[in-house]
Design a protein around this motif. Structure first.
Motif, PDB file in Angstrom:
ATOM      1  N   HIS A   1       0.791  -1.231   0.000  1.00  0.00           N
ATOM      2  CA  HIS A   1       0.000   0.000   0.000  1.00  0.00           C
ATOM      3  C   HIS A   1       0.824   1.282   0.000  1.00  0.00           C
ATOM      4  CE1 HIS A   1      -2.565  -3.035   2.326  1.00  0.00           C
ATOM      5  NE2 HIS A   1      -2.951  -3.052   1.058  1.00  0.00           N
ATOM      6  N   PHE A   2       2.024   1.247   0.585  1.00  0.00           N
ATOM      7  CA  PHE A   2       2.800   2.470   0.738  1.00  0.00           C
ATOM      8  C   PHE A   2       4.183   2.352   0.108  1.00  0.00           C
ATOM      9  CE2 PHE A   2      -0.183   2.102   4.306  1.00  0.00           C
ATOM     10  CZ  PHE A   2      -0.940   3.245   4.093  1.00  0.00           C
TER      11      PHE A   2
ATOM     12  N   LYS B   1       1.100   1.828  -6.211  1.00  0.00           N
ATOM     13  CA  LYS B   1       0.632   3.056  -6.853  1.00  0.00           C
ATOM     14  C   LYS B   1      -0.805   2.904  -7.341  1.00  0.00           C
ATOM     15  CE  LYS B   1       5.173   4.729  -8.351  1.00  0.00           C
ATOM     16  NZ  LYS B   1       6.072   5.000  -9.506  1.00  0.00           N
TER      17      LYS B   1
ATOM     18  N   ARG C   1      -3.133   3.325  -4.389  1.00  0.00           N
ATOM     19  CA  ARG C   1      -3.298   4.712  -3.943  1.00  0.00           C
ATOM     20  C   ARG C   1      -4.071   5.544  -4.966  1.00  0.00           C
ATOM     21  NH1 ARG C   1       2.085   3.784  -2.529  1.00  0.00           N
ATOM     22  NH2 ARG C   1       2.908   5.276  -4.037  1.00  0.00           N
ATOM     23  N   GLN C   2      -3.902   5.239  -6.240  1.00  0.00           N
ATOM     24  CA  GLN C   2      -4.673   5.951  -7.265  1.00  0.00           C
ATOM     25  C   GLN C   2      -6.161   5.653  -7.134  1.00  0.00           C
ATOM     26  OE1 GLN C   2      -2.717   4.600 -10.835  1.00  0.00           O
ATOM     27  NE2 GLN C   2      -0.923   5.894 -10.497  1.00  0.00           N
TER      28      GLN C   2
ATOM     29  N   VAL D   1       1.786   9.694   2.620  1.00  0.00           N
ATOM     30  CA  VAL D   1       0.351   9.847   2.352  1.00  0.00           C
ATOM     31  C   VAL D   1      -0.020  11.313   2.162  1.00  0.00           C
ATOM     32  CG1 VAL D   1      -1.968   9.533   3.297  1.00  0.00           C
ATOM     33  CG2 VAL D   1      -0.276   7.714   3.524  1.00  0.00           C
TER      34      VAL D   1
ATOM     35  N   GLU E   1       0.812  12.765  -1.208  1.00  0.00           N
ATOM     36  CA  GLU E   1       0.013  12.355  -2.364  1.00  0.00           C
ATOM     37  C   GLU E   1      -1.477  12.652  -2.214  1.00  0.00           C
ATOM     38  OE1 GLU E   1       0.690   8.324  -3.487  1.00  0.00           O
ATOM     39  OE2 GLU E   1       2.857   8.581  -3.739  1.00  0.00           O
ATOM     40  N   PHE E   2      -1.951  12.889  -0.992  1.00  0.00           N
ATOM     41  CA  PHE E   2      -3.393  13.052  -0.762  1.00  0.00           C
ATOM     42  C   PHE E   2      -3.695  14.433  -0.179  1.00  0.00           C
ATOM     43  CE2 PHE E   2      -2.770   8.579  -1.141  1.00  0.00           C
ATOM     44  CZ  PHE E   2      -3.966   8.047  -1.610  1.00  0.00           C
TER      45      PHE E   2
END
Length: 417
Positions: free
Chosen positions: A235-236, A243, A246-247, A270, A273-274
């Motif tokens: 996941h990370f 990826k 997370r997308q 996180v 990217e978020f």
């Protein structure tokens, strides 16, 4: 004149230490060790100040300590640096035959990425030097975690983010309590998850995990209050598998008001990217000495140091919301399953699995034993978790499995609906 190899000298020093230890009392030995440690620490600090007389407030580079036999691996690690620490320069330095680095690098403030299982020498220097990270994907099964420790080492503190995330979590829980549900549904990603589309879940709190985000239809059918994830590589990580997760997670968060809960060690990646969901990101610290799954996170904001995503996050969040926990999608490992267990084909990224295994061979070699195919399952969903479930059950919680499972601790809690 006699000459001794470094190995012979090391053995002689070890023997001398053992002899001295036998000659003095245990209390005196401990005091001597404490004094020796203080002397070494003072020596380290003094030498660092001598080499670097001016303190440095920022880190602008990272060193890869490369043995001569690891040229290709060092090249791959340098590429991975581009994902994990894109704003830092990367410099590769060769380790001498006796495992030493130049004093300029040994006493530097910048982090060092190490390859191989042997410790850099002299070992006492690296006992007091912060910023050593073993990212050897061929030998260290937890190198994926080391990358996030590196990110946190070179980043600003996340203390204030955690304080704010606790406030946001408590606010959401208080709002959900007005729904007055008497149960909480917890979803895994086993093959049975595909059947979740066939029933209504709106009479309880709902917590999902991991790669369920790939299925937009099921996501909106369940309409989860929380999603949790916690794996360092699935996941990370930097691979296409991670990826893709997370997308898809970003897409599902855009389409809902679901909150995302995860171990705080991953927060710097996180939040990078978020950025659109800062008020719904809930990083929670892992308490290394706590293993209770039914601690109320409202008053005790930490995750237990346990197994995989079920005891780590799904159950603690569920137990915060209700005393009646219903499990769905935890099929366990069938006799003919590959890897850890079989996931629902609709809720994973099979097309990227081979790439994931090639990127982290030590992780899979460590957890997947040829002699015991159920090694991982027993370690995360075995006796330890069963004891934690029974501890909670004695205090009034109940855990009900909604379908049959290959995992004994779930199967014995199966109640046909």
């Amino acid at each position: 004149m006699s000459y001794y190899t470094s190995i012979e000298l090391k053995e002689a020093v070890t023997a001398m230490k053992q002899w001295v230890k036998q000659q003095v009392s245990q209390e005196l030995w401990k005091k001597g060790q404490k004094v020796t440690g203080s002397v070494k620490k003072f020596a380290f600090q003094s030498l660092r100040k001598l080499i670097y007389p001016f303190s440095k407030n920022t880190i602008d580079r990272v060193y890869i300590a490369m043995p001569e036999s690891a040229t290709q691996q060092a090249k791959e690690i340098k590429e991975r640096c581009g994902f994990y620490i894109p704003n830092l320069a990367v410099e590769t330095v060769k380790i001498s035959h006796n495992k030493t680095l130049s004093p300029k690098i040994a006493f530097a403030h910048e982090p060092i990425l190490v390859i191989g299982e042997e410790q850099l020498q002299p070992s006492w220097v690296y006992d007091y030097r912060k910023g050593i990270f073993n990212v050897d994907y061929l030998h260290n099964p937890y190198e994926g975690y080391a990358w996030h420790e590196l990110i946190n080492f070179v980043s600003d503190t996340i203390h204030n983010d955690i304080i704010q995330s606790q406030k946001n979590f408590v606010k959401r829980v208080k709002a959900l309590e007005k729904e007055s549900f008497d149960k909480c549904y917890v979803f895994g990603t086993g093959p049975s998850l595909e059947k979740a589309i066939n029933r209504d879940w709106s009479d309880g709190y709902r917590i999902v995990c991991n790669t369920i985000v790939r299925d937009q239809e099921l996501w909106h059918h369940i309409s989860p209050h929380f999603i949790v994830a916690g794996d360092m590589i699935y996941h990370f990580g930097f691979t296409q598998f991670a990826k893709a997760f997370r997308q898809d997670l970003a897409k599902r968060l855009h389409e809902s008001q679901t909150m995302f809960i995860y171990p705080a060690v991953f927060h710097n990646l996180v939040k990078r990217e978020f950025t659109d969901f800062s008020d719904r990101l809930i990083p929670v610290p892992i308490h290394l000495s706590k293993t209770r799954i039914h601690t109320n996170l409202v008053g005790h904001f930490y995750l237990p140091n346990l197994g995989n995503i079920l005891p780590l996050a799904l159950l603690p969040v569920a137990c915060t919301l209700s005393k009646n926990i219903y499990l769905f999608g935890f099929d366990g490992r069938a006799p003919d399953d590959q890897l850890f267990w079989r996931n629902s084909n609709k809720h994973t990224y099979l097309e990227y699995m081979e790439d994931l295994q090639k990127a982290h061979p030590s992780f899979f070699n460590y957890h997947l034993s040829e002699n015991d195919k159920n090694k991982y399952v027993k370690s995360v969903h075995g006796d330890v978790l069963d004891e934690k479930l029974m501890d909670a059950e004695r205090e009034g919680w109940q855990f009900i499995m909604l379908h049959k499972s290959w995992t004994p601790i779930f199967q014995k809690r199966y109640i046909s609906q």
